[in-house]
Design an enzyme around this catalytic site. Sequence first.
Site, PDB file in Angstrom:
ATOM      1  N   GLU A 508       0.870  -1.193   0.000  1.00 15.30           N
ATOM      2  CA  GLU A 508       0.000   0.000   0.000  1.00 15.30           C
ATOM      3  C   GLU A 508       0.900   1.235   0.000  1.00 15.30           C
ATOM      4  O   GLU A 508       1.110   1.867   1.013  1.00 15.30           O
ATOM      5  CB  GLU A 508      -0.981  -0.003   1.177  1.00 15.30           C
ATOM      6  CG  GLU A 508      -0.379  -0.319   2.527  1.00 15.30           C
ATOM      7  CD  GLU A 508      -1.395  -0.110   3.659  1.00 15.30           C
ATOM      8  OE1 GLU A 508      -2.285   0.756   3.507  1.00 15.30           O
ATOM      9  OE2 GLU A 508      -1.288  -0.792   4.680  1.00 15.30           O
ATOM     10  N   GLU A 517       4.237   8.938  -3.948  1.00 14.09           N
ATOM     11  CA  GLU A 517       5.020   8.482  -2.793  1.00 14.09           C
ATOM     12  C   GLU A 517       5.981   7.361  -3.204  1.00 14.09           C
ATOM     13  O   GLU A 517       6.438   6.585  -2.384  1.00 14.09           O
ATOM     14  CB  GLU A 517       4.088   8.079  -1.640  1.00 14.09           C
ATOM     15  CG  GLU A 517       3.343   9.296  -1.075  1.00 14.09           C
ATOM     16  CD  GLU A 517       2.408   8.958   0.093  1.00 14.09           C
ATOM     17  OE1 GLU A 517       2.481   7.834   0.611  1.00 14.09           O
ATOM     18  OE2 GLU A 517       1.603   9.831   0.474  1.00 14.09           O
TER      19      GLU A 517
END
Lengths: 766, 766
Positions: A508, A517
Amino acid sequence: MAASEEPPTYFYIGQHDSKRTAPVTGSQVSGAYNAGYDMITSPISNAAYRSKVKSLLSAYQTAVCDEECEDEESVPFPIVPSLTPEHTNLTPDDSISSLLAFTSQWIDLASPDPAVAHVSRQVFNQEIAYAAFCGVNNVVVPGPRHHGDVQLTQYARAISYALSIGPYLQIQILLPMSQEPKEGPPADPEHFFHQAREFFMTDADDESLPSSGHYESWDAWNLIRSVCKFHGRLSVGVSVPRQLPPMSLQSRWFSEPLRFIVFPDSSFIPNNKGYPVLSKASQEMITRYMRLKTPPWVLLQDVGSVQDDSPVAMSFSPSGSLAPTPAEAARSATKPKDTTDPTSHLRYLRHLQATQPQRSMVDRFAVGYQDYLQSPLQPLTDNLESITYEVFEKDPIKYEWYQRAVALALQDLHQQIQGKRPIVVAVVGAGRGPLVTRVLRASADTGVPVSAWAVEKNPNAYVLLQRHNLTNPLWNKSVTVVKTDMRAWQGPILPSGEVGKVDILVSELLGSFADNELSPECLDGVQHVLHPDHGINIPQSYTAHLTPLATPKIHQDLSFRSGDDRWELPYVVMLHQYDYLSLANLSPGMGGKADAEPIPDVQQAWEFSHPLSPAILAQAKLRQGGSAAGGSGGAVGGDGANEHNARFSRMRFKIQNRGVCHGLGGYFESVLYEARSGKQVELSTNPVTMDEKSKDMISWFPIIFPLKTPLHVPDNGEMDVSMWRQTDDRKVWFEWMVEVFHRVDGKRYRLGASELRSSWKNACLM
Amino acid sequence: MAASEEPPTYFYIGQHDSKRTAPVTGSQVSGAYNAGYDMITSPISNAAYRSKVKSLLSAYQTAVCDEECEDEESVPFPIVPSLTPEHTNLTPDDSISSLLAFTSQWIDLASPDPAVAHVSRQVFNQEIAYAAFCGVNNVVVPGPRHHGDVQLTQYARAISYALSIGPYLQIQILLPMSQEPKEGPPADPEHFFHQAREFFMTDADDESLPSSGHYESWDAWNLIRSVCKFHGRLSVGVSVPRQLPPMSLQSRWFSEPLRFIVFPDSSFIPNNKGYPVLSKASQEMITRYMRLKTPPWVLLQDVGSVQDDSPVAMSFSPSGSLAPTPAEAARSATKPKDTTDPTSHLRYLRHLQATQPQRSMVDRFAVGYQDYLQSPLQPLTDNLESITYEVFEKDPIKYEWYQRAVALALQDLHQQIQGKRPIVVAVVGAGRGPLVTRVLRASADTGVPVSAWAVEKNPNAYVLLQRHNLTNPLWNKSVTVVKTDMRAWQGPILPSGEVGKVDILVSELLGSFADNELSPECLDGVQHVLHPDHGINIPQSYTAHLTPLATPKIHQDLSFRSGDDRWELPYVVMLHQYDYLSLANLSPGMGGKADAEPIPDVQQAWEFSHPLSPAILAQAKLRQGGSAAGGSGGAVGGDGANEHNARFSRMRFKIQNRGVCHGLGGYFESVLYEARSGKQVELSTNPVTMDEKSKDMISWFPIIFPLKTPLHVPDNGEMDVSMWRQTDDRKVWFEWMVEVFHRVDGKRYRLGASELRSSWKNACLM
């Protein structure tokens, strides 16, 4: 962040009598409170002041005529003497802070007649200064009389000056919500400057007739606040017509600092019992506006006087108020008697207040975070705190969807390897272990045995993972916990002692803009542990999406921060007070229907999918260290080993209604897993697809890429957005640029362009 | 500032062979020098490199096809290996700094085919990096192949990156001066990417066909330099067609950082002896461009090879150059034999160089001051140095015109008072006395006796004035010198001992924008000494004028300064490298004719005239101290005593050709005196009237009011300029704002607006 309880809904409702010709008295204030109002409006000066000013102007006109109208420059403009007690009964007392003070409506700050403009500015400045002196908090200034471009600039300059007179004063500009061309400002037969203006008008600007469409009034506001440099004490109030403007314009006002909405008597309709009610559309608009972080006040205008609590002063004495126009008189004569109750409108609003619908899950979760700018997380370089994990784990949708995806993948693989061995599932970046739990549940649900691995670099989370394994009955000491950066992991150790491969790699790592990210870089780095033939990544792919936004509030917020860098990075933000500029359900040239909920045009910028082709991964490895590199293909520095993760996208957005772009809203979609059966499990924060794909998911707020200089776009314009994902050996950053075009006779012209912005200095470290 | 001698004109001329396929050798460089060239152009890499890259791309295409064209994402893009000695013979040697190095023309930095774009960027970056390493100073990059909006942004981003690779490299973009729609970039049949592009093209942007008109090429440049943030090392070179574009476009290029102009063989015409010459229009353009502070180089393209000074390397060996196209061969076959002289073009240019016309008075005076930003003088608060006075006194026109004005006024007054007494003439702000001298000369010329007074506040100048009075035979001790601020002067003392009145008050208080050095405030302050019935002010009146300008150089200069205040004040500047955006002699929609000198639309903002009406002066006095004041009419603070000197003006300018506005050029006109006969003596810096009213006057440079954010304006757009002269009791300042509009179907839409800029912090103190 924690989801809050829903705050109680309360409407702050004010009584506004537009015909008042003197400041309200203390007893009028008390009368309004006693009737259930929260506030009352009041002029700052009275009719005597108006007469005084009028006589000064008449004297000037006479003097100019005496000079034979030739040398009018030799007659000085009238000087308005300071206010006296005869001209205002406003005083600094207890009730003053709850007054909404109105500057005079009979002046004309931007009259083409310089004498009228001069006198008007004196009146205006005196009223502003006196109100500020008395301790008034909020002053309402009636919008410009003229919408000609010349007058608007002058008017805006006067407001900008007023903000400097009263350093604590909040100023609200009162404008009609929507203005049809040629309708013009409300006629004021008593406007004593009419004659003067006709007499003096030398510079009639007939060419500057208002441009068409509903947006004229918003246009005026946009210019005023731009001249006032998005001043923090300047906001706007809009007067609502009975027939609401298109939803797209309602949304536009929603995005602005909307301090109050005015409902004149005429915006009400009688229900079947004769009581005044609002249309369904108006009710929905109120509900929407009341969701604003700072909900607007509601002013009920000319809906009947309330009793003073003392007989001393009568606000509607014949001398103090103007007679109704014949039309008004006729209308009130046709009303059923029931509605003569002076508080029936107020009681209706309180009823609406009590029956407001519940907010959505996401709205409730967002309370407190609206338009609050955060820097994106950097989980790769920073170790997260437990509380941050906890917030993520609260999401009611996300982990459920992961479990579904894992279950489908387990079933597919179990079939493929014919159940010969347990499926090796590794959760990389396991955090506190929520995905591990979901993997084990999916295994239990499907009956497919797994060998579960949890890989985590954060030494603090590692402690928790081990404890879970020992204490959690579902985990039951079956999970192998490995402390390492996933990119350095060798892979699972088989019972034979050999290093094996992972069948399903669960992670995740997505950010608000999908890859921001560094999910692509992390998953590239761990791909060597994945089974080369049938290994599955969950998520399998993700896409980044964009749409241009009007976000005056965020622009204002950033404008008042310091440092040039503030315009050079994206922010994660629970977008709240904003408007979509590009709508998918409006044809160009259509203003849109009042009942059509605007659907934004959100376009895909790019996609990443996993696993990567082995050839590309091999080339990336080869380039590391520069041995195979011949210069990087666009990014600054580096040997190009990560260049396959660079992206460029150019998107074209049609803009239906004129506006100002303050930035680009960013979202993501992700396919967690597409089963052999064709069934897909997807996540989405894209406003167009989120309800369909993952309604009520709260883990991600959108991202915004700001523009330093707001970019104007005309009706039926086009915006071309260029977006880059840049990379070198050490970091990843974004660059963005917006250009505005219009078409004339089928040809396309560039009207403007933003600067090229770059988050290089605020890049994500790999 | 002192007028300089005219510098000798020298053309830096380079030899450019567009068909070269390998870097030039030392002997080629020497050959060019020996032939009389100042520089030579050279590719950075050779044909072998091109072949190598081509084969890489072919291999990639084959690999993609082998993958059945379905999963092309799994094939990594080709990596171009580093340059080798086989691919370039460029080395760091003595001649390298005089080379103009060309990056390869066969690449396509912004190809819609991502593999082509990827390979092209690698080639480009390698060439840039290698050229920088070798010590090349100047690199020329051929302009974008596509003018589609998508490609342009990508191209610009590549240039921006190149500027970061070579920290000392000057980069020039080579563009056609003018490009007709659909003409497209020069066809290159050898362009090996053609096939690749056709093969891969997936995102053909047919909608983005170039917008019409001559300005397309400039448009591309404008976008490139905007993306590169007006980089100081980025400039442009233009290739000149035989048929020149309109004068307005020539002017636009004049305003840009024009590093070189290219004359291909095709831009020459044979004269009657068969020698190549340029058209009259081209000659005039060269003369104009050579007046630039940094004159552009001239590149002669493909005009014949010059002999190498050694037989070692042949630049035009069959292997090293491409065969001429049939069209070229045909054309060269029709040429008279005389022109086969390889240096006839060069000799013609040297002839032009030697026969350049002399520069105008003003141009010569301006040398060294072009585009140099100065803060306006504040003579009211600062005492000027003698050298400053000296510069002003050198003006050949200004004092002569004053003398004429005084003479006319003396004659008029002498007649009016029937010669009963000498005329009392006072020069206020006399400085070193030049106006006193002119008054005495006017008296001598007309035979009208005067009583001359000189009032000066500067104690240093006062010493000189007294000395003049004692030593100057014309003054002959006849002048009464008074040391005082003119506003405190009581007036002339009559022989009777009483205080008398002045008949003619002469002053030189005008600034570049008429009233910006506070002439109105000073003359109001001294008006009490003027004879109330027949007193004359010289100047009698003055007006301030404006026009919107494109000034990329000044914008760049200001952009690289620090401090937010730099955008909030006007600058006095000898405008040089700029372009007028609003032309008075072009109809909207007309591109303009090549032979029409553009005449700007310069509009009057406001006027001041003296003496002021006594009633207005009286009111101003009354307001001093606030006793009569009811709030100032718009300016911040103060009692309003100077409010009659506040001004507001709104001007509308038609913009014929698209452009970018960087600021407003300001000028003045003044009527020194209008005689009873109707004869007027006037000064003007307004470019439209200056030659007619006061040709060769050098005392004032224009003023510029800058815009922080350049404002785009489309073809046939409109700019509305708002300009304020604001005042309080202590100071005077300006505020300015520009809005852009366009008309669609007769309706007017706002496209953009500048911020409201204000010189309040840099105000002129009264």
